[in-house]
Design a protein around this motif. Structure first.
Motif, PDB file in Angstrom:
ATOM      1  N   VAL A  72       0.869  -1.174   0.000  1.00 25.24           N
ATOM      2  CA  VAL A  72       0.000   0.000   0.000  1.00 25.24           C
ATOM      3  C   VAL A  72       0.907   1.224   0.000  1.00 25.24           C
ATOM      4  O   VAL A  72       1.813   1.339   0.839  1.00 25.24           O
ATOM      5  N   ALA A  73       0.691   2.119  -0.953  1.00 25.57           N
ATOM      6  CA  ALA A  73       1.464   3.350  -1.031  1.00 25.57           C
ATOM      7  C   ALA A  73       0.649   4.504  -0.456  1.00 25.57           C
ATOM      8  O   ALA A  73      -0.555   4.599  -0.698  1.00 25.57           O
ATOM      9  N   VAL A  74       1.312   5.359   0.304  1.00 28.99           N
ATOM     10  CA  VAL A  74       0.682   6.551   0.872  1.00 28.99           C
ATOM     11  C   VAL A  74       1.252   7.767   0.148  1.00 28.99           C
ATOM     12  O   VAL A  74       2.440   8.073   0.279  1.00 28.99           O
ATOM     13  N   HIS A  75       0.412   8.444  -0.631  1.00 28.18           N
ATOM     14  CA  HIS A  75       0.836   9.609  -1.406  1.00 28.18           C
ATOM     15  C   HIS A  75       0.450  10.892  -0.686  1.00 28.18           C
ATOM     16  O   HIS A  75      -0.675  11.018  -0.187  1.00 28.18           O
ATOM     17  N   VAL A  76       1.373  11.859  -0.665  1.00 26.59           N
ATOM     18  CA  VAL A  76       1.095  13.129   0.017  1.00 26.59           C
ATOM     19  C   VAL A  76       1.326  14.335  -0.890  1.00 26.59           C
ATOM     20  O   VAL A  76       1.354  15.468  -0.411  1.00 26.59           O
ATOM     21  N   ARG A  77       1.476  14.114  -2.187  1.00 26.22           N
ATOM     22  CA  ARG A  77       1.828  15.235  -3.067  1.00 26.22           C
ATOM     23  C   ARG A  77       0.721  16.278  -3.171  1.00 26.22           C
ATOM     24  O   ARG A  77       0.972  17.423  -3.508  1.00 26.22           O
ATOM     25  N   ARG A  78      -0.541  15.896  -2.872  1.00 23.70           N
ATOM     26  CA  ARG A  78      -1.640  16.859  -2.926  1.00 23.70           C
ATOM     27  C   ARG A  78      -1.820  17.609  -1.609  1.00 23.70           C
ATOM     28  O   ARG A  78      -2.600  18.561  -1.538  1.00 23.70           O
ATOM     29  N   ALA A  79      -1.140  17.160  -0.560  1.00 22.78           N
ATOM     30  CA  ALA A  79      -1.318  17.750   0.764  1.00 22.78           C
ATOM     31  C   ALA A  79      -0.423  18.968   0.963  1.00 22.78           C
ATOM     32  O   ALA A  79       0.601  19.125   0.293  1.00 22.78           O
ATOM     33  N   GLU A  80      -0.812  19.838   1.900  1.00 17.83           N
ATOM     34  CA  GLU A  80       0.075  20.922   2.311  1.00 17.83           C
ATOM     35  C   GLU A  80       1.348  20.299   2.870  1.00 17.83           C
ATOM     36  O   GLU A  80       1.303  19.232   3.510  1.00 17.83           O
ATOM     37  N   PRO A  81       2.510  20.934   2.639  1.00 19.14           N
ATOM     38  CA  PRO A  81       3.777  20.316   3.041  1.00 19.14           C
ATOM     39  C   PRO A  81       3.816  19.833   4.489  1.00 19.14           C
ATOM     40  O   PRO A  81       4.237  18.698   4.762  1.00 19.14           O
ATOM     41  N   ALA A  82       3.366  20.668   5.428  1.00 21.47           N
ATOM     42  CA  ALA A  82       3.408  20.272   6.836  1.00 21.47           C
ATOM     43  C   ALA A  82       2.463  19.110   7.113  1.00 21.47           C
ATOM     44  O   ALA A  82       2.784  18.196   7.882  1.00 21.47           O
ATOM     45  N   VAL A  83       1.306  19.118   6.473  1.00 20.71           N
ATOM     46  CA  VAL A  83       0.331  18.039   6.646  1.00 20.71           C
ATOM     47  C   VAL A  83       0.884  16.735   6.069  1.00 20.71           C
ATOM     48  O   VAL A  83       0.780  15.668   6.684  1.00 20.71           O
ATOM     49  N   GLY A  84       1.481  16.833   4.893  1.00 20.15           N
ATOM     50  CA  GLY A  84       2.047  15.645   4.256  1.00 20.15           C
ATOM     51  C   GLY A  84       3.171  15.038   5.073  1.00 20.15           C
ATOM     52  O   GLY A  84       3.232  13.818   5.250  1.00 20.15           O
ATOM     53  N   GLU A  85       4.053  15.876   5.595  1.00 17.08           N
ATOM     54  CA  GLU A  85       5.175  15.367   6.387  1.00 17.08           C
ATOM     55  C   GLU A  85       4.681  14.729   7.677  1.00 17.08           C
ATOM     56  O   GLU A  85       5.219  13.707   8.121  1.00 17.08           O
ATOM     57  N   SER A  86       3.631  15.313   8.272  1.00 11.79           N
ATOM     58  CA  SER A  86       3.056  14.733   9.486  1.00 11.79           C
ATOM     59  C   SER A  86       2.472  13.350   9.204  1.00 11.79           C
ATOM     60  O   SER A  86       2.639  12.416  10.003  1.00 11.79           O
ATOM     61  N   ALA A  87       1.816  13.214   8.052  1.00 12.05           N
ATOM     62  CA  ALA A  87       1.244  11.917   7.679  1.00 12.05           C
ATOM     63  C   ALA A  87       2.348  10.888   7.445  1.00 12.05           C
ATOM     64  O   ALA A  87       2.244   9.736   7.887  1.00 12.05           O
ATOM     65  N   LEU A  88       3.400  11.289   6.753  1.00 12.21           N
ATOM     66  CA  LEU A  88       4.512  10.375   6.499  1.00 12.21           C
ATOM     67  C   LEU A  88       5.163   9.928   7.803  1.00 12.21           C
ATOM     68  O   LEU A  88       5.513   8.756   7.969  1.00 12.21           O
ATOM     69  N   GLU A  89       5.319  10.855   8.733  1.00  7.84           N
ATOM     70  CA  GLU A  89       5.941  10.513  10.008  1.00  7.84           C
ATOM     71  C   GLU A  89       5.073   9.550  10.804  1.00  7.84           C
ATOM     72  O   GLU A  89       5.585   8.650  11.484  1.00  7.84           O
ATOM     73  N   ALA A  90       3.755   9.731  10.702  1.00  5.40           N
ATOM     74  CA  ALA A  90       2.844   8.813  11.382  1.00  5.40           C
ATOM     75  C   ALA A  90       2.986   7.394  10.823  1.00  5.40           C
ATOM     76  O   ALA A  90       2.940   6.410  11.565  1.00  5.40           O
ATOM     77  N   VAL A  91       3.176   7.297   9.512  1.00  5.32           N
ATOM     78  CA  VAL A  91       3.364   5.987   8.882  1.00  5.32           C
ATOM     79  C   VAL A  91       4.716   5.401   9.282  1.00  5.32           C
ATOM     80  O   VAL A  91       4.832   4.209   9.613  1.00  5.32           O
ATOM     81  N   ARG A  92       5.755   6.241   9.273  1.00  7.34           N
ATOM     82  CA  ARG A  92       7.100   5.761   9.619  1.00  7.34           C
ATOM     83  C   ARG A  92       7.152   5.205  11.037  1.00  7.34           C
ATOM     84  O   ARG A  92       7.819   4.199  11.310  1.00  7.34           O
ATOM     85  N   SER A  93       6.474   5.885  11.958  1.00  6.48           N
ATOM     86  CA  SER A  93       6.526   5.463  13.354  1.00  6.48           C
ATOM     87  C   SER A  93       5.463   4.429  13.697  1.00  6.48           C
ATOM     88  O   SER A  93       5.441   3.913  14.813  1.00  6.48           O
ATOM     89  N   GLY A  94       4.570   4.137  12.749  1.00  6.39           N
ATOM     90  CA  GLY A  94       3.500   3.182  12.979  1.00  6.39           C
ATOM     91  C   GLY A  94       3.689   1.896  12.205  1.00  6.39           C
ATOM     92  O   GLY A  94       4.609   1.115  12.486  1.00  6.39           O
ATOM     93  N   PRO A  95       2.851   1.653  11.184  1.00  9.89           N
ATOM     94  CA  PRO A  95       2.917   0.386  10.439  1.00  9.89           C
ATOM     95  C   PRO A  95       4.269   0.098   9.783  1.00  9.89           C
ATOM     96  O   PRO A  95       4.587  -1.071   9.552  1.00  9.89           O
ATOM     97  N   ALA A  96       5.037   1.128   9.487  1.00  8.84           N
ATOM     98  CA  ALA A  96       6.356   0.898   8.879  1.00  8.84           C
ATOM     99  C   ALA A  96       7.282   0.120   9.809  1.00  8.84           C
ATOM    100  O   ALA A  96       8.281  -0.452   9.354  1.00  8.84           O
ATOM    101  N   GLN A  97       6.945   0.091  11.102  1.00  6.47           N
ATOM    102  CA  GLN A  97       7.779  -0.605  12.074  1.00  6.47           C
ATOM    103  C   GLN A  97       7.368  -2.060  12.270  1.00  6.47           C
ATOM    104  O   GLN A  97       8.027  -2.803  12.978  1.00  6.47           O
ATOM    105  N   TRP A  98       6.274  -2.482  11.625  1.00  2.80           N
ATOM    106  CA  TRP A  98       5.787  -3.842  11.844  1.00  2.80           C
ATOM    107  C   TRP A  98       6.761  -4.885  11.291  1.00  2.80           C
ATOM    108  O   TRP A  98       7.434  -4.655  10.269  1.00  2.80           O
ATOM    109  N   GLU A  99       6.792  -6.011  11.934  1.00  3.08           N
ATOM    110  CA  GLU A  99       7.590  -7.125  11.432  1.00  3.08           C
ATOM    111  C   GLU A  99       6.990  -7.634  10.125  1.00  3.08           C
ATOM    112  O   GLU A  99       5.765  -7.751   9.988  1.00  3.08           O
ATOM    113  N   GLY A 100       7.851  -7.902   9.165  1.00  2.00           N
ATOM    114  CA  GLY A 100       7.394  -8.407   7.876  1.00  2.00           C
ATOM    115  C   GLY A 100       6.997  -7.337   6.891  1.00  2.00           C
ATOM    116  O   GLY A 100       6.524  -7.644   5.794  1.00  2.00           O
TER     117      GLY A 100
END
Length: 266
Positions: A137-165
């Motif tokens: 699953v890809a999460v795209h943020v190019r349509r979001a305001e820069p700060a909003v997009g970066e916040s979303a990416l960070e939420a993914v990095r610190s969340g499901p991106a850390q799952w095993e597998g």
């Protein structure tokens, strides 16, 4: 841009690789064959590039492919590339339409859990949208305001991106979470082996393409599209230049194969 206006070192590299006995030509899709647009569903390739790749694929001892982060089904539907061009989706792991069914039940469950979690986490964020694929699953943020997009990416990095597998790939305004390891470099090597290529030309624009550039060596040619550091030896500004380069490669290859230019050893 016309072929004649390409930088001289690149023109020379294209002419050189066109004279290899068995040539492999592989391109990324978005940002390489198709300009980057806000709506990925509208990212159509430049017609000149499609024609050049189709014509190259019809030449003797010439293999052509496109490797994309897109799902294979979407790549085939949107690209309009002929059947002679090998299409590989999902950053180099999706080789046929039945790929999703080849995943074991545990991996498919993880894939479904990923999509559900990401939908809850960032799916309702303004300007953020999810792109489900057979194994990721890809999460795209190019349509979001820069700060909003970066916040979303960070939420993914610190969340499901850390799952095993889960395997993480980041690109321009996108983060992709996959349940299988992806590598455009391995896909490039697979095509090289199948074609028994004596030289390859690879063109790409994103950080995911660096894995393919890293596999190049010897007589191979790597071309980066756009700005930024890259392992590629050559670069061009945009997709119009890619079309011009492919047209130049086609002309050189045709001429060499027809004997209009001197072949090494002749």
């Amino acid at each position: 841009m016309t072929a004649g206006s390409l930088p001289a070192p690149l023109r020379q590299a294209v002419a050189r690789v066109a004279r290899t006995p068995r040539l492999l030509v592989v391109c990324d899709y978005d940002g390489t064959l198709a300009p980057i647009v806000e709506d990925p569903a509208r990212a159509v390739p430049r017609p000149e590039s499609v024609r050049a790749l189709g014509a190259l694929a019809g030449l003797p001892e010439t293999t052509v492919g496109a490797i994309s982060g897109r799902a294979l089904r979407d790549l085939a539907a949107l690209s309009g590339l002929p059947a002679e061009v090998h299409l590989i989706g999902s950053h180099g792991v999706e080789f046929d339409a039945g790929f999703a069914h080849a995943l074991d039940s545990e991996t498919q469950t993880l894939r479904r859990r990923l999509e559900a979690d990401l939908e809850l986490l960032v799916g309702q964020t303004p300007g953020v949208f999810l792109e489900p694929k057979p194994a990721s699953v890809a999460v795209h943020v190019r349509r979001a305001e820069p700060a909003v997009g970066e916040s979303a990416l960070e939420a993914v990095r610190s969340g499901p991106a850390q799952w095993e597998g889960v395997y993480v790939t980041e690109g321009k305004a996108v983060i992709e979470l996959a349940v299988v390891e992806t590598d455009k470099g391995e896909a490039l090597d697979m095509l090289r082996r199948q074609a028994r290529a004596t030289a390859a030309l690879f063109v790409g624009d994103d950080v995911t393409d660096e894995k393919a550039f890293a596999r190049l060596g010897g007589p191979d040619v790597g071309v980066k599209v756009g700005r930024g550091e890259s392992l590629a030896e050559y670069s061009v500004p945009d997709t119009a230049d890619v079309a011009a380069m492919l047209a130049s490669l086609l002309a050189e290859r045709r001429a060499w194969l027809s004997g209009e230019t001197h072949r090494p050893g002749d």
